[in-house]
Design a protein around this motif. Structure first.
Motif, PDB file in Angstrom:
ATOM      1  N   GLY A 103      33.878  -4.226 -17.754  1.00  0.00           N
ATOM      2  CA  GLY A 103      33.042  -4.292 -16.394  1.00  0.00           C
ATOM      3  C   GLY A 103      33.651  -4.371 -15.207  1.00  0.00           C
ATOM      4  O   GLY A 103      33.073  -4.234 -14.051  1.00  0.00           O
ATOM      5  N   ARG A 104      34.884  -3.476 -15.344  1.00  0.00           N
ATOM      6  CA  ARG A 104      35.521  -3.304 -13.869  1.00  0.00           C
ATOM      7  C   ARG A 104      35.899  -1.682 -13.462  1.00  0.00           C
ATOM      8  O   ARG A 104      36.614  -1.377 -12.614  1.00  0.00           O
ATOM      9  CB  ARG A 104      37.025  -3.965 -13.866  1.00  0.00           C
ATOM     10  N   GLY A 105      35.115  -1.127 -14.173  1.00  0.00           N
ATOM     11  CA  GLY A 105      35.249   0.565 -14.169  1.00  0.00           C
ATOM     12  C   GLY A 105      34.134   0.966 -13.119  1.00  0.00           C
ATOM     13  O   GLY A 105      33.980   0.122 -12.289  1.00  0.00           O
ATOM     14  N   ALA A 106      33.502   2.111 -13.380  1.00  0.00           N
ATOM     15  CA  ALA A 106      32.503   2.530 -12.365  1.00  0.00           C
ATOM     16  C   ALA A 106      31.223   1.507 -12.634  1.00  0.00           C
ATOM     17  O   ALA A 106      31.242   1.015 -13.495  1.00  0.00           O
ATOM     18  CB  ALA A 106      32.147   4.011 -12.893  1.00  0.00           C
ATOM     19  N   LYS A 107      30.402   1.634 -11.679  1.00  0.00           N
ATOM     20  CA  LYS A 107      29.469   0.941 -11.371  1.00  0.00           C
ATOM     21  C   LYS A 107      28.410   1.563 -12.469  1.00  0.00           C
ATOM     22  O   LYS A 107      27.765   0.921 -13.061  1.00  0.00           O
ATOM     23  CB  LYS A 107      28.742   1.298  -9.747  1.00  0.00           C
ATOM     24  N   TYR A 108      28.297   2.766 -12.544  1.00  0.00           N
ATOM     25  CA  TYR A 108      27.353   3.207 -13.826  1.00  0.00           C
ATOM     26  C   TYR A 108      27.594   2.705 -15.193  1.00  0.00           C
ATOM     27  O   TYR A 108      26.721   2.378 -15.837  1.00  0.00           O
ATOM     28  CB  TYR A 108      27.327   4.700 -13.985  1.00  0.00           C
ATOM     29  N   THR A 109      28.892   2.622 -15.774  1.00  0.00           N
ATOM     30  CA  THR A 109      29.157   1.924 -16.771  1.00  0.00           C
ATOM     31  C   THR A 109      29.015   0.596 -17.024  1.00  0.00           C
ATOM     32  O   THR A 109      29.076   0.059 -17.936  1.00  0.00           O
ATOM     33  CB  THR A 109      30.632   2.555 -17.314  1.00  0.00           C
ATOM     34  N   LYS A 110      29.280  -0.057 -15.948  1.00  0.00           N
ATOM     35  CA  LYS A 110      29.197  -1.597 -16.028  1.00  0.00           C
ATOM     36  C   LYS A 110      27.905  -2.001 -16.651  1.00  0.00           C
ATOM     37  O   LYS A 110      27.932  -3.043 -17.245  1.00  0.00           O
ATOM     38  CB  LYS A 110      29.302  -2.184 -14.618  1.00  0.00           C
ATOM     39  N   ALA A 111      26.937  -1.368 -16.297  1.00  0.00           N
ATOM     40  CA  ALA A 111      25.653  -1.824 -16.646  1.00  0.00           C
ATOM     41  C   ALA A 111      25.226  -1.202 -18.076  1.00  0.00           C
ATOM     42  O   ALA A 111      24.094  -1.438 -18.707  1.00  0.00           O
ATOM     43  CB  ALA A 111      24.483  -1.544 -15.806  1.00  0.00           C
ATOM     44  N   ARG A 112      26.129  -0.305 -18.617  1.00  0.00           N
ATOM     45  CA  ARG A 112      25.878   0.306 -19.882  1.00  0.00           C
ATOM     46  C   ARG A 112      26.842   0.093 -20.976  1.00  0.00           C
ATOM     47  O   ARG A 112      27.153   0.943 -21.764  1.00  0.00           O
ATOM     48  CB  ARG A 112      25.731   1.635 -19.580  1.00  0.00           C
ATOM     49  N   ARG A 113      27.590  -1.047 -20.960  1.00  0.00           N
ATOM     50  CA  ARG A 113      28.550  -1.418 -21.837  1.00  0.00           C
ATOM     51  C   ARG A 113      27.945  -1.873 -23.141  1.00  0.00           C
ATOM     52  O   ARG A 113      26.858  -2.330 -23.171  1.00  0.00           O
ATOM     53  CB  ARG A 113      29.299  -2.257 -21.369  1.00  0.00           C
ATOM     54  N   PRO A 114      28.613  -1.613 -24.259  1.00  0.00           N
ATOM     55  CA  PRO A 114      30.117  -0.932 -24.285  1.00  0.00           C
ATOM     56  C   PRO A 114      29.965   0.567 -24.430  1.00  0.00           C
ATOM     57  O   PRO A 114      28.944   1.044 -24.617  1.00  0.00           O
ATOM     58  CB  PRO A 114      30.742  -1.485 -25.693  1.00  0.00           C
ATOM     59  N   VAL A 115      31.104   1.164 -23.902  1.00  0.00           N
ATOM     60  CA  VAL A 115      31.118   2.631 -23.958  1.00  0.00           C
ATOM     61  C   VAL A 115      32.308   3.186 -24.846  1.00  0.00           C
ATOM     62  O   VAL A 115      33.175   2.319 -25.133  1.00  0.00           O
ATOM     63  CB  VAL A 115      31.613   3.118 -22.353  1.00  0.00           C
ATOM     64  N   ALA A 116      32.185   4.184 -25.440  1.00  0.00           N
ATOM     65  CA  ALA A 116      33.324   4.787 -26.159  1.00  0.00           C
ATOM     66  C   ALA A 116      33.685   6.113 -25.864  1.00  0.00           C
ATOM     67  O   ALA A 116      32.713   6.905 -25.487  1.00  0.00           O
ATOM     68  CB  ALA A 116      32.837   4.774 -27.556  1.00  0.00           C
ATOM     69  N   MET A 117      34.783   6.556 -25.824  1.00  0.00           N
ATOM     70  CA  MET A 117      35.396   7.729 -25.594  1.00  0.00           C
ATOM     71  C   MET A 117      35.166   8.644 -26.588  1.00  0.00           C
ATOM     72  O   MET A 117      35.470   8.494 -27.689  1.00  0.00           O
ATOM     73  CB  MET A 117      36.911   7.506 -25.262  1.00  0.00           C
ATOM     74  N   ILE A 118      34.433   9.555 -26.341  1.00  0.00           N
ATOM     75  CA  ILE A 118      34.042  10.730 -27.119  1.00  0.00           C
ATOM     76  C   ILE A 118      34.682  12.227 -26.946  1.00  0.00           C
ATOM     77  O   ILE A 118      34.432  13.131 -27.764  1.00  0.00           O
ATOM     78  CB  ILE A 118      32.489  11.036 -27.196  1.00  0.00           C
ATOM     79  N   TYR A 119      35.291  12.272 -25.970  1.00  0.00           N
ATOM     80  CA  TYR A 119      35.828  13.705 -25.560  1.00  0.00           C
ATOM     81  C   TYR A 119      37.012  13.318 -24.528  1.00  0.00           C
ATOM     82  O   TYR A 119      36.702  12.431 -23.264  1.00  0.00           O
ATOM     83  CB  TYR A 119      34.778  14.736 -24.913  1.00  0.00           C
ATOM     84  N   SER A 120      38.168  14.092 -24.752  1.00  0.00           N
ATOM     85  CA  SER A 120      38.994  14.123 -23.535  1.00  0.00           C
ATOM     86  C   SER A 120      39.700  15.720 -23.592  1.00  0.00           C
ATOM     87  O   SER A 120      39.824  16.251 -24.672  1.00  0.00           O
ATOM     88  CB  SER A 120      39.956  12.877 -23.721  1.00  0.00           C
ATOM     89  N   GLU A 121      40.352  15.709 -22.348  1.00  0.00           N
ATOM     90  CA  GLU A 121      41.203  17.073 -22.451  1.00  0.00           C
ATOM     91  C   GLU A 121      42.055  16.649 -21.307  1.00  0.00           C
ATOM     92  O   GLU A 121      41.959  16.266 -20.292  1.00  0.00           O
ATOM     93  CB  GLU A 121      40.244  18.197 -22.097  1.00  0.00           C
TER      94      GLU A 121
END
Length: 81
Positions: A34-52
């Motif tokens: 809950g200390r990341g971006a404001k957008y993700t704070k209200a949409r937890r949990p989040v999962a990493m689905i892509y990285s480069e």
């Protein structure tokens, strides 16, 4: 080895979030705490689905912007590739 990572998260509501980080795993933990971006704070949990990897912050930021300009269908196609 690259210094930066461009990553995409799938939020609990199904939305997608794109960001950059030097340590993507630590950044994911920050988002889920809950200390990341404001957008993700209200949409937890989040999962990493892509990285480069990216060579530098500038390259990572430009790629992040390019991904954010894609339509959702194009983002999902990118994830599948």
């Amino acid at each position: 080895m690259s210094d930066w990572t461009v990553y995409m998260l799938r939020c609990a509501d199904g939305s997608l979030y794109t960001g950059i980080a030097k340590d993507a795993v630590a950044r994911l933990a920050t988002h889920n705490a809950g200390r990341g971006a404001k957008y993700t704070k209200a949409r937890r949990p989040v999962a990493m689905i892509y990285s480069e990897p990216a060579d530098c912050r500038s390259t990572a930021s430009k790629r992040e912007y390019a991904i954010k300009q894609l339509r959702r269908s194009e983002k999902l196609a990118l994830i599948q590739s």
